[in-house]
Design an enzyme around this catalytic site. Structure first.
Site, short mmCIF file in Angstrom:
data_model
loop_
_atom_site.label_atom_id
_atom_site.label_comp_id
_atom_site.label_asym_id
_atom_site.label_seq_id
_atom_site.Cartn_x
_atom_site.Cartn_y
_atom_site.Cartn_z
N HIS A 1 0.84 -1.20 0.00
CA HIS A 1 0.00 0.00 0.00
C HIS A 1 0.87 1.26 0.00
CE1 HIS A 1 -3.54 2.45 1.26
NE2 HIS A 1 -2.63 3.13 1.93
N GLU A 2 1.90 1.28 0.84
CA GLU A 2 2.76 2.47 0.94
C GLU A 2 3.58 2.66 -0.34
OE1 GLU A 2 2.27 4.57 3.15
OE2 GLU A 2 1.00 3.29 4.37
N HIS B 1 1.46 4.22 -3.04
CA HIS B 1 1.32 5.69 -2.96
C HIS B 1 2.50 6.36 -3.67
CE1 HIS B 1 -2.15 6.42 -0.47
NE2 HIS B 1 -1.68 5.81 0.60
N GLU C 1 -6.41 6.41 -1.51
CA GLU C 1 -6.30 5.25 -0.62
C GLU C 1 -6.76 3.97 -1.33
OE1 GLU C 1 -4.90 4.82 2.27
OE2 GLU C 1 -4.27 6.89 2.15
ZN LIG Z 1 -2.56 5.16 2.34
#
Ligand SMILES: [Zn+2]
Length: 269
Positions: A134-135, A138, A195
Protein backbone atom coordinates in the site's frame (compact mmCIF):
# COMPACT_ATOMS: atom_id res chain seq x y z
CA UNK A 1 -8.30 39.07 -16.76
CA UNK A 2 -10.69 36.27 -15.95
CA UNK A 3 -10.22 34.89 -19.45
CA UNK A 4 -6.47 34.95 -18.97
CA UNK A 5 -6.75 32.98 -15.75
CA UNK A 6 -8.97 30.45 -17.46
CA UNK A 7 -6.47 30.05 -20.29
CA UNK A 8 -3.70 29.60 -17.74
CA UNK A 9 -5.63 26.88 -15.94
CA UNK A 10 -6.43 25.06 -19.15
CA UNK A 11 -2.82 25.29 -20.27
CA UNK A 12 -1.55 23.95 -16.96
CA UNK A 13 -4.18 21.25 -16.96
CA UNK A 14 -3.11 20.04 -20.38
CA UNK A 15 0.62 20.29 -19.81
CA UNK A 16 0.52 18.88 -16.30
CA UNK A 17 -1.43 15.70 -16.94
CA UNK A 18 0.59 12.59 -16.46
CA UNK A 19 -0.67 9.08 -17.09
CA UNK A 20 -0.49 6.76 -14.13
CA UNK A 21 0.86 3.49 -15.62
CA UNK A 22 -0.97 1.42 -13.03
CA UNK A 23 -4.43 2.77 -13.77
CA UNK A 24 -3.99 4.13 -17.30
CA UNK A 25 -5.70 7.30 -16.07
CA UNK A 26 -4.50 10.85 -16.44
CA UNK A 27 -3.63 12.58 -13.20
CA UNK A 28 -3.01 16.21 -12.40
CA UNK A 29 0.65 16.66 -11.57
CA UNK A 30 2.60 19.89 -12.08
CA UNK A 31 5.75 18.66 -10.41
CA UNK A 32 8.48 16.55 -11.95
CA UNK A 33 10.29 14.09 -9.69
CA UNK A 34 13.35 16.33 -9.87
CA UNK A 35 11.44 19.01 -8.00
CA UNK A 36 9.57 16.90 -5.45
CA UNK A 37 12.03 14.17 -4.53
CA UNK A 38 14.91 16.29 -3.15
CA UNK A 39 12.55 18.02 -0.72
CA UNK A 40 11.06 14.69 0.33
CA UNK A 41 14.48 13.06 0.77
CA UNK A 42 15.71 15.95 2.95
CA UNK A 43 12.59 15.81 5.08
CA UNK A 44 12.86 12.04 5.47
CA UNK A 45 16.49 12.31 6.62
CA UNK A 46 15.46 14.97 9.10
CA UNK A 47 12.71 12.70 10.43
CA UNK A 48 15.18 9.84 10.89
CA UNK A 49 17.62 11.98 12.88
CA UNK A 50 14.80 13.16 15.16
CA UNK A 51 13.33 9.71 15.80
CA UNK A 52 14.39 6.37 17.20
CA UNK A 53 15.35 4.21 14.20
CA UNK A 54 15.59 0.49 14.98
CA UNK A 55 18.53 -1.23 13.31
CA UNK A 56 19.96 -4.74 13.31
CA UNK A 57 16.93 -6.51 14.82
CA UNK A 58 14.98 -9.29 13.08
CA UNK A 59 12.01 -6.91 12.74
CA UNK A 60 14.11 -4.15 11.16
CA UNK A 61 15.60 -6.68 8.73
CA UNK A 62 12.11 -7.93 7.87
CA UNK A 63 10.92 -4.39 7.02
CA UNK A 64 13.89 -3.95 4.66
CA UNK A 65 13.45 -7.40 3.10
CA UNK A 66 9.73 -6.91 2.44
CA UNK A 67 10.33 -3.43 1.04
CA UNK A 68 13.00 -4.68 -1.34
CA UNK A 69 10.83 -7.58 -2.54
CA UNK A 70 7.84 -5.29 -3.12
CA UNK A 71 9.74 -2.53 -4.95
CA UNK A 72 11.56 -5.09 -7.07
CA UNK A 73 8.17 -6.62 -7.99
CA UNK A 74 6.97 -3.14 -8.97
CA UNK A 75 10.04 -2.74 -11.18
CA UNK A 76 9.34 -6.07 -12.91
CA UNK A 77 5.72 -5.06 -13.49
CA UNK A 78 6.71 -1.64 -14.89
CA UNK A 79 9.32 -3.12 -17.22
CA UNK A 80 6.92 -5.82 -18.44
CA UNK A 81 4.27 -3.18 -19.12
CA UNK A 82 6.45 -0.86 -21.17
CA UNK A 83 7.68 1.56 -18.51
CA UNK A 84 11.35 0.73 -17.97
CA UNK A 85 13.17 3.54 -16.23
CA UNK A 86 10.01 4.73 -14.43
CA UNK A 87 11.78 4.27 -11.09
CA UNK A 88 15.08 5.88 -12.12
CA UNK A 89 14.74 8.81 -9.69
CA UNK A 90 13.46 6.70 -6.79
CA UNK A 91 15.71 6.09 -3.82
CA UNK A 92 13.93 3.36 -1.88
CA UNK A 93 14.47 3.25 1.85
CA UNK A 94 12.56 1.27 4.46
CA UNK A 95 13.04 2.09 8.12
CA UNK A 96 11.51 0.78 11.32
CA UNK A 97 11.03 3.45 13.99
CA UNK A 98 10.39 2.75 17.66
CA UNK A 99 7.02 4.38 18.28
CA UNK A 100 3.80 2.92 19.69
CA UNK A 101 1.62 4.61 17.07
CA UNK A 102 -0.13 2.09 14.81
CA UNK A 103 1.07 3.53 11.54
CA UNK A 104 3.28 3.39 8.46
CA UNK A 105 3.79 6.02 5.75
CA UNK A 106 5.66 6.87 2.60
CA UNK A 107 7.13 10.07 1.20
CA UNK A 108 7.54 10.74 -2.55
CA UNK A 109 10.45 8.90 -4.14
CA UNK A 110 10.09 5.75 -2.03
CA UNK A 111 10.95 6.82 1.52
CA UNK A 112 9.04 4.54 3.85
CA UNK A 113 8.67 4.33 7.62
CA UNK A 114 7.01 1.62 9.69
CA UNK A 115 6.37 2.22 13.39
CA UNK A 116 6.92 -0.68 15.78
CA UNK A 117 3.34 -0.06 16.96
CA UNK A 118 1.93 -1.57 13.76
CA UNK A 119 3.81 -4.88 14.10
CA UNK A 120 1.32 -6.48 16.57
CA UNK A 121 -1.36 -5.91 13.89
CA UNK A 122 0.65 -7.01 10.86
CA UNK A 123 1.71 -10.09 12.89
CA UNK A 124 3.68 -11.76 10.10
CA UNK A 125 5.91 -10.89 7.16
CA UNK A 126 2.86 -11.28 4.91
CA UNK A 127 0.96 -8.74 7.02
CA UNK A 128 3.89 -6.33 6.69
CA UNK A 129 3.75 -6.93 2.92
CA UNK A 130 0.11 -5.81 2.81
CA UNK A 131 0.97 -2.46 4.39
CA UNK A 132 4.24 -2.16 2.45
CA UNK A 133 2.45 -2.78 -0.86
CA UNK A 134 0.00 0.00 0.00
CA UNK A 135 2.76 2.47 0.94
CA UNK A 136 4.92 1.65 -2.09
CA UNK A 137 1.81 2.12 -4.26
CA UNK A 138 1.32 5.69 -2.96
CA UNK A 139 4.91 6.42 -4.04
CA UNK A 140 4.53 4.73 -7.46
CA UNK A 141 1.30 6.56 -8.28
CA UNK A 142 2.74 10.01 -7.37
CA UNK A 143 -0.02 10.65 -4.86
CA UNK A 144 2.20 13.09 -2.97
CA UNK A 145 2.88 15.28 -6.02
CA UNK A 146 -0.81 15.18 -6.92
CA UNK A 147 -1.66 16.48 -3.47
CA UNK A 148 0.85 19.28 -4.05
CA UNK A 149 -0.71 20.04 -7.44
CA UNK A 150 -4.15 20.37 -5.89
CA UNK A 151 -2.62 22.86 -3.44
CA UNK A 152 -1.07 24.76 -6.35
CA UNK A 153 -4.45 25.20 -8.05
CA UNK A 154 -5.83 26.63 -4.83
CA UNK A 155 -2.92 29.04 -4.58
CA UNK A 156 -3.22 30.01 -8.22
CA UNK A 157 -6.84 30.89 -7.62
CA UNK A 158 -5.67 33.15 -4.82
CA UNK A 159 -2.99 34.97 -6.80
CA UNK A 160 -5.13 35.28 -9.93
CA UNK A 161 -3.30 34.03 -12.95
CA UNK A 162 0.27 34.01 -11.78
CA UNK A 163 1.28 30.69 -13.30
CA UNK A 164 5.03 31.00 -12.95
CA UNK A 165 5.97 28.54 -10.25
CA UNK A 166 9.36 29.64 -9.04
CA UNK A 167 11.55 27.50 -6.83
CA UNK A 168 10.72 29.48 -3.74
CA UNK A 169 7.03 29.15 -4.47
CA UNK A 170 7.41 25.43 -5.05
CA UNK A 171 9.00 25.10 -1.65
CA UNK A 172 6.17 27.09 -0.11
CA UNK A 173 3.56 24.91 -1.75
CA UNK A 174 5.43 21.77 -0.71
CA UNK A 175 5.50 22.99 2.87
CA UNK A 176 1.86 23.94 2.76
CA UNK A 177 0.73 20.70 1.13
CA UNK A 178 2.61 18.62 3.64
CA UNK A 179 2.23 20.74 6.73
CA UNK A 180 5.95 20.99 7.42
CA UNK A 181 6.62 22.12 10.96
CA UNK A 182 3.66 20.38 12.49
CA UNK A 183 3.51 17.10 10.60
CA UNK A 184 5.66 15.29 8.12
CA UNK A 185 4.08 14.80 4.75
CA UNK A 186 3.79 11.04 4.91
CA UNK A 187 1.64 11.29 8.00
CA UNK A 188 -1.09 13.34 6.41
CA UNK A 189 -4.07 11.47 5.08
CA UNK A 190 -4.53 10.99 1.35
CA UNK A 191 -7.90 11.31 -0.36
CA UNK A 192 -10.27 8.39 -0.38
CA UNK A 193 -9.65 7.70 -4.07
CA UNK A 194 -5.88 7.67 -3.51
CA UNK A 195 -6.30 5.25 -0.62
CA UNK A 196 -8.43 2.91 -2.71
CA UNK A 197 -5.98 3.13 -5.61
CA UNK A 198 -3.06 2.35 -3.28
CA UNK A 199 -4.96 -0.67 -1.94
CA UNK A 200 -5.51 -2.06 -5.43
CA UNK A 201 -2.00 -1.44 -6.78
CA UNK A 202 -0.46 -2.60 -3.50
CA UNK A 203 -2.35 -5.88 -3.64
CA UNK A 204 -1.03 -6.63 -7.13
CA UNK A 205 2.59 -5.89 -6.36
CA UNK A 206 2.56 -7.83 -3.08
CA UNK A 207 1.27 -10.83 -5.02
CA UNK A 208 3.96 -10.45 -7.71
CA UNK A 209 6.48 -10.28 -4.83
CA UNK A 210 5.22 -13.69 -3.68
CA UNK A 211 3.06 -12.62 -0.73
CA UNK A 212 -0.45 -14.06 -0.40
CA UNK A 213 -2.96 -11.44 -1.65
CA UNK A 214 -5.76 -13.22 0.23
CA UNK A 215 -4.09 -12.10 3.48
CA UNK A 216 -4.76 -8.41 2.73
CA UNK A 217 -8.40 -8.52 3.82
CA UNK A 218 -7.33 -10.43 6.95
CA UNK A 219 -4.86 -7.67 7.86
CA UNK A 220 -7.60 -5.05 7.58
CA UNK A 221 -9.95 -7.15 9.72
CA UNK A 222 -7.28 -7.09 12.44
CA UNK A 223 -6.80 -3.36 11.91
CA UNK A 224 -10.53 -2.82 12.31
CA UNK A 225 -10.68 -4.95 15.47
CA UNK A 226 -7.73 -3.08 16.94
CA UNK A 227 -8.88 0.42 16.11
CA UNK A 228 -12.26 0.16 17.79
CA UNK A 229 -13.67 2.09 14.85
CA UNK A 230 -10.77 4.53 14.52
CA UNK A 231 -8.20 4.16 11.76
CA UNK A 232 -4.49 4.86 12.26
CA UNK A 233 -3.31 8.30 11.05
CA UNK A 234 -2.13 7.46 7.52
CA UNK A 235 -5.44 5.76 6.81
CA UNK A 236 -7.53 8.42 8.53
CA UNK A 237 -10.10 11.03 7.66
CA UNK A 238 -11.30 10.44 4.13
CA UNK A 239 -10.14 6.81 4.11
CA UNK A 240 -12.48 4.18 2.74
CA UNK A 241 -14.30 2.60 5.68
CA UNK A 242 -12.70 -0.57 7.00
CA UNK A 243 -15.64 -2.58 5.66
CA UNK A 244 -15.33 -1.10 2.17
CA UNK A 245 -11.63 -1.77 2.22
CA UNK A 246 -12.06 -5.39 3.35
CA UNK A 247 -14.71 -5.97 0.68
CA UNK A 248 -12.56 -4.43 -2.06
CA UNK A 249 -9.50 -6.46 -1.13
CA UNK A 250 -11.52 -9.68 -1.00
CA UNK A 251 -12.97 -9.01 -4.47
CA UNK A 252 -9.59 -8.01 -5.95
CA UNK A 253 -7.50 -10.87 -4.48
CA UNK A 254 -8.13 -13.36 -7.35
CA UNK A 255 -7.12 -10.68 -9.91
CA UNK A 256 -3.92 -10.03 -7.99
CA UNK A 257 -3.14 -13.76 -7.91
CA UNK A 258 -3.78 -13.94 -11.67
CA UNK A 259 -1.44 -10.98 -12.27
CA UNK A 260 1.26 -12.71 -10.20
CA UNK A 261 0.86 -15.87 -12.30
CA UNK A 262 1.88 -13.83 -15.38
CA UNK A 263 5.23 -13.38 -13.61
CA UNK A 264 5.50 -17.08 -12.80
CA UNK A 265 4.44 -16.62 -9.18
CA UNK A 266 1.87 -19.24 -8.22
CA UNK A 267 2.85 -20.05 -4.64
CA UNK A 268 2.49 -17.46 -1.92
CA UNK A 269 4.06 -16.86 1.44
ZN1 LIG B 1 -2.56 5.16 2.34
Amino acid sequence: MRKLILIAFVFMGVSACKVNPFTGQKTLNFYPNSQVFPSAFAQYDQFLTENNVVTGTADAQMITRVGQRISSAAERWLTANGHPGYLADYKWEYNLVKDETVNAWCMPGGKIVFYTGILPITQSETGVAVVMGHEVAHALADHGAQRMSAGTLQQLGAVAGNVAIKDQQTLGIFNQAYGVGTQYLGMLPFSRSHETEADRIGLQIMAIAGYDPYEAAELWKRMKANSGGEAPPEFMSTHPSNDTRINNLTVWAPDAAAEAAKFGVTKFQ
